[in-house]
Scaffold this motif. Structure first.
Motif, PDB file in Angstrom:
ATOM      1  N   ILE A 134     -26.476  16.914  -6.442  1.00 46.64           N
ATOM      2  CA  ILE A 134     -25.136  17.180  -6.982  1.00 46.64           C
ATOM      3  C   ILE A 134     -24.465  18.296  -6.190  1.00 46.64           C
ATOM      4  O   ILE A 134     -23.263  18.228  -5.900  1.00 46.64           O
ATOM      5  CB  ILE A 134     -25.208  17.484  -8.495  1.00 46.64           C
ATOM      6  CG1 ILE A 134     -25.578  16.193  -9.242  1.00 46.64           C
ATOM      7  CG2 ILE A 134     -23.897  18.071  -9.008  1.00 46.64           C
ATOM      8  CD1 ILE A 134     -25.892  16.378 -10.711  1.00 46.64           C
ATOM      9  N   MET A 135     -25.223  19.309  -5.793  1.00 46.67           N
ATOM     10  CA  MET A 135     -24.652  20.386  -4.975  1.00 46.67           C
ATOM     11  C   MET A 135     -24.124  19.837  -3.654  1.00 46.67           C
ATOM     12  O   MET A 135     -23.068  20.260  -3.174  1.00 46.67           O
ATOM     13  CB  MET A 135     -25.698  21.475  -4.727  1.00 46.67           C
ATOM     14  CG  MET A 135     -25.976  22.339  -5.946  1.00 46.67           C
ATOM     15  SD  MET A 135     -27.342  23.482  -5.707  1.00 46.67           S
ATOM     16  CE  MET A 135     -26.763  24.457  -4.329  1.00 46.67           C
ATOM     17  N   MET A 136     -24.830  18.873  -3.073  1.00 44.44           N
ATOM     18  CA  MET A 136     -24.366  18.269  -1.822  1.00 44.44           C
ATOM     19  C   MET A 136     -23.050  17.525  -2.037  1.00 44.44           C
ATOM     20  O   MET A 136     -22.162  17.577  -1.190  1.00 44.44           O
ATOM     21  CB  MET A 136     -25.425  17.312  -1.270  1.00 44.44           C
ATOM     22  CG  MET A 136     -26.644  18.029  -0.715  1.00 44.44           C
ATOM     23  SD  MET A 136     -28.037  16.937  -0.278  1.00 44.44           S
ATOM     24  CE  MET A 136     -27.259  15.678   0.685  1.00 44.44           C
ATOM     25  N   ILE A 137     -22.920  16.852  -3.175  1.00 45.36           N
ATOM     26  CA  ILE A 137     -21.690  16.117  -3.475  1.00 45.36           C
ATOM     27  C   ILE A 137     -20.514  17.084  -3.614  1.00 45.36           C
ATOM     28  O   ILE A 137     -19.423  16.831  -3.113  1.00 45.36           O
ATOM     29  CB  ILE A 137     -21.854  15.288  -4.770  1.00 45.36           C
ATOM     30  CG1 ILE A 137     -22.886  14.178  -4.554  1.00 45.36           C
ATOM     31  CG2 ILE A 137     -20.518  14.717  -5.234  1.00 45.36           C
ATOM     32  CD1 ILE A 137     -23.334  13.507  -5.840  1.00 45.36           C
ATOM     33  N   PHE A 138     -20.754  18.209  -4.272  1.00 45.08           N
ATOM     34  CA  PHE A 138     -19.673  19.166  -4.558  1.00 45.08           C
ATOM     35  C   PHE A 138     -19.478  20.207  -3.457  1.00 45.08           C
ATOM     36  O   PHE A 138     -18.578  21.040  -3.533  1.00 45.08           O
ATOM     37  CB  PHE A 138     -19.925  19.876  -5.884  1.00 45.08           C
ATOM     38  CG  PHE A 138     -19.885  18.950  -7.082  1.00 45.08           C
ATOM     39  CD1 PHE A 138     -19.097  17.808  -7.083  1.00 45.08           C
ATOM     40  CD2 PHE A 138     -20.635  19.231  -8.199  1.00 45.08           C
ATOM     41  CE1 PHE A 138     -19.066  16.962  -8.181  1.00 45.08           C
ATOM     42  CE2 PHE A 138     -20.607  18.390  -9.313  1.00 45.08           C
ATOM     43  CZ  PHE A 138     -19.813  17.262  -9.301  1.00 45.08           C
ATOM     44  N   ASP A 139     -20.311  20.163  -2.428  1.00 45.57           N
ATOM     45  CA  ASP A 139     -20.253  21.152  -1.361  1.00 45.57           C
ATOM     46  C   ASP A 139     -18.914  21.168  -0.630  1.00 45.57           C
ATOM     47  O   ASP A 139     -18.483  22.214  -0.143  1.00 45.57           O
ATOM     48  CB  ASP A 139     -21.393  20.901  -0.367  1.00 45.57           C
ATOM     49  CG  ASP A 139     -21.564  22.035   0.616  1.00 45.57           C
ATOM     50  OD1 ASP A 139     -21.540  23.202   0.165  1.00 45.57           O
ATOM     51  OD2 ASP A 139     -21.714  21.752   1.817  1.00 45.57           O
ATOM     52  N   ASP A 140     -18.247  20.032  -0.538  1.00 44.43           N
ATOM     53  CA  ASP A 140     -16.983  19.951   0.186  1.00 44.43           C
ATOM     54  C   ASP A 140     -15.796  20.485  -0.617  1.00 44.43           C
ATOM     55  O   ASP A 140     -14.683  20.536  -0.103  1.00 44.43           O
ATOM     56  CB  ASP A 140     -16.701  18.510   0.613  1.00 44.43           C
ATOM     57  CG  ASP A 140     -17.650  18.043   1.708  1.00 44.43           C
ATOM     58  OD1 ASP A 140     -18.199  18.904   2.427  1.00 44.43           O
ATOM     59  OD2 ASP A 140     -17.852  16.825   1.828  1.00 44.43           O
ATOM     60  N   GLU A 145     -11.599  24.840  -6.254  1.00 43.77           N
ATOM     61  CA  GLU A 145     -12.047  23.613  -6.926  1.00 43.77           C
ATOM     62  C   GLU A 145     -13.420  23.817  -7.576  1.00 43.77           C
ATOM     63  O   GLU A 145     -13.656  23.365  -8.699  1.00 43.77           O
ATOM     64  CB  GLU A 145     -12.100  22.453  -5.926  1.00 43.77           C
ATOM     65  CG  GLU A 145     -10.738  21.983  -5.477  1.00 43.77           C
ATOM     66  CD  GLU A 145     -10.812  21.041  -4.281  1.00 43.77           C
ATOM     67  OE1 GLU A 145      -9.938  20.143  -4.204  1.00 43.77           O
ATOM     68  OE2 GLU A 145     -11.716  21.188  -3.436  1.00 43.77           O
ATOM     69  N   GLN A 146     -14.317  24.531  -6.883  1.00 42.31           N
ATOM     70  CA  GLN A 146     -15.627  24.824  -7.458  1.00 42.31           C
ATOM     71  C   GLN A 146     -15.498  25.691  -8.709  1.00 42.31           C
ATOM     72  O   GLN A 146     -16.176  25.467  -9.707  1.00 42.31           O
ATOM     73  CB  GLN A 146     -16.531  25.506  -6.432  1.00 42.31           C
ATOM     74  CG  GLN A 146     -16.983  24.580  -5.324  1.00 42.31           C
ATOM     75  CD  GLN A 146     -17.876  25.277  -4.305  1.00 42.31           C
ATOM     76  OE1 GLN A 146     -18.329  26.403  -4.511  1.00 42.31           O
ATOM     77  NE2 GLN A 146     -18.134  24.599  -3.190  1.00 42.31           N
ATOM     78  N   LEU A 149     -14.160  23.506 -11.540  1.00 48.79           N
ATOM     79  CA  LEU A 149     -15.219  22.620 -11.998  1.00 48.79           C
ATOM     80  C   LEU A 149     -16.228  23.400 -12.852  1.00 48.79           C
ATOM     81  O   LEU A 149     -16.649  22.929 -13.911  1.00 48.79           O
ATOM     82  CB  LEU A 149     -15.928  21.967 -10.806  1.00 48.79           C
ATOM     83  CG  LEU A 149     -17.027  20.969 -11.130  1.00 48.79           C
ATOM     84  CD1 LEU A 149     -16.487  19.802 -11.964  1.00 48.79           C
ATOM     85  CD2 LEU A 149     -17.653  20.450  -9.843  1.00 48.79           C
ATOM     86  N   GLY A 150     -16.571  24.585 -12.405  1.00 48.32           N
ATOM     87  CA  GLY A 150     -17.480  25.443 -13.181  1.00 48.32           C
ATOM     88  C   GLY A 150     -16.912  25.779 -14.548  1.00 48.32           C
ATOM     89  O   GLY A 150     -17.635  25.776 -15.551  1.00 48.32           O
ATOM     90  N   GLU A 151     -15.615  26.059 -14.594  1.00 49.46           N
ATOM     91  CA  GLU A 151     -14.968  26.353 -15.875  1.00 49.46           C
ATOM     92  C   GLU A 151     -14.995  25.132 -16.804  1.00 49.46           C
ATOM     93  O   GLU A 151     -15.213  25.263 -18.007  1.00 49.46           O
ATOM     94  CB  GLU A 151     -13.528  26.819 -15.656  1.00 49.46           C
ATOM     95  CG  GLU A 151     -13.426  28.213 -15.054  1.00 49.46           C
ATOM     96  CD  GLU A 151     -12.003  28.582 -14.627  1.00 49.46           C
ATOM     97  OE1 GLU A 151     -11.092  27.725 -14.701  1.00 49.46           O
ATOM     98  OE2 GLU A 151     -11.813  29.741 -14.204  1.00 49.46           O
ATOM     99  N   ALA A 152     -14.776  23.954 -16.230  1.00 52.06           N
ATOM    100  CA  ALA A 152     -14.804  22.725 -17.032  1.00 52.06           C
ATOM    101  C   ALA A 152     -16.208  22.485 -17.598  1.00 52.06           C
ATOM    102  O   ALA A 152     -16.363  22.133 -18.776  1.00 52.06           O
ATOM    103  CB  ALA A 152     -14.341  21.531 -16.204  1.00 52.06           C
ATOM    104  N   VAL A 153     -17.222  22.676 -16.770  1.00 49.62           N
ATOM    105  CA  VAL A 153     -18.598  22.501 -17.239  1.00 49.62           C
ATOM    106  C   VAL A 153     -18.921  23.515 -18.330  1.00 49.62           C
ATOM    107  O   VAL A 153     -19.511  23.169 -19.362  1.00 49.62           O
ATOM    108  CB  VAL A 153     -19.601  22.610 -16.062  1.00 49.62           C
ATOM    109  CG1 VAL A 153     -21.039  22.695 -16.561  1.00 49.62           C
ATOM    110  CG2 VAL A 153     -19.429  21.444 -15.108  1.00 49.62           C
TER     111      VAL A 153
END
Length: 183
Positions: A134-140, A145-146, A149-153
């Motif tokens: 999952i980290m590889m998917i979100f690395d870009d 954006e990160q 995404l962290g706030e949403a999680v």
């Protein structure tokens, strides 16, 4: 609006109970279900054959990690499947040394299934492999954006009563799967 209150004090807002005004909420819920399902399938497919456990085994080990020693009937209720299906899966896990069966002291006819230390280690390996993919998917993603995404999680974890940390359902009434069936 018609609503049911669960044992954990949350209002049941099942899709069939949502009023028309909640259509945007239904769209978000549908999108979240679809997106998480696809993410899990994609990551599971990509890690297959890499010495990791099948998803069905990982899910059952994670459930046992959450619940502790549990009867087969309760596992079947949580997984919404038949007792024979869970019994077969438990047998495969037992052969691998990932779980053990013990007599239930309160009812000697019943069996309690528990995750072993080896099972916990394999579960941790599988979780690390999932996280790495999952980290590889979100690395870009950009830093912003990160962050979003962290706030949403974090918001989802808060809504589920997880507050960004694992929850021990033996001491906390909130659980990802909802209230304990039959409890």
């Amino acid at each position: 609006m018609t609503a049911d209150v669960h044992a954990m004090g949350r209002v049941d807002r099942s899709p069939e109970l949502l009023p028309v005004a909640d259509e945007p909420l239904r769209a978000i819920a549908d999108s979240l279900v679809d997106t998480t399902s696809r993410l899990i399938r994609m990551v599971a497919r990509e890690r297959a054959g890499a010495g990791t456990l099948p998803s069905s085994q990982v899910l059952l080990l994670a459930l046992l990690d959450d619940l502790g020693s549990t009867r087969i009937t309760r596992l079947a209720e949580y997984e919404h499947c038949s007792q024979p299906a869970i019994t077969a899966l438990v047998a495969r896990l037992e052969v691998q040394g990932l779980v053990r069966r013990d007599a239930d002291e309160s009812d000697r006819r019943a069996v309690l299934v528990s995750i072993t230390d080896f099972g916990l280690a394999r579960l941790a390996e599988s979780r690390r492999a999932l996280s790495a993919r999952i980290m590889m998917i979100f690395d870009d993603l950009s830093a912003d954006e990160q962050r979003r995404l962290g706030e949403a999680v974090t918001e989802i974890q808060t809504l589920l009563g997880l507050s960004g940390r694992p929850v021990d359902p033996r001491s906390d009434t909130k659980h990802v799967s909802g209230p304990v069936p039959g409890a």
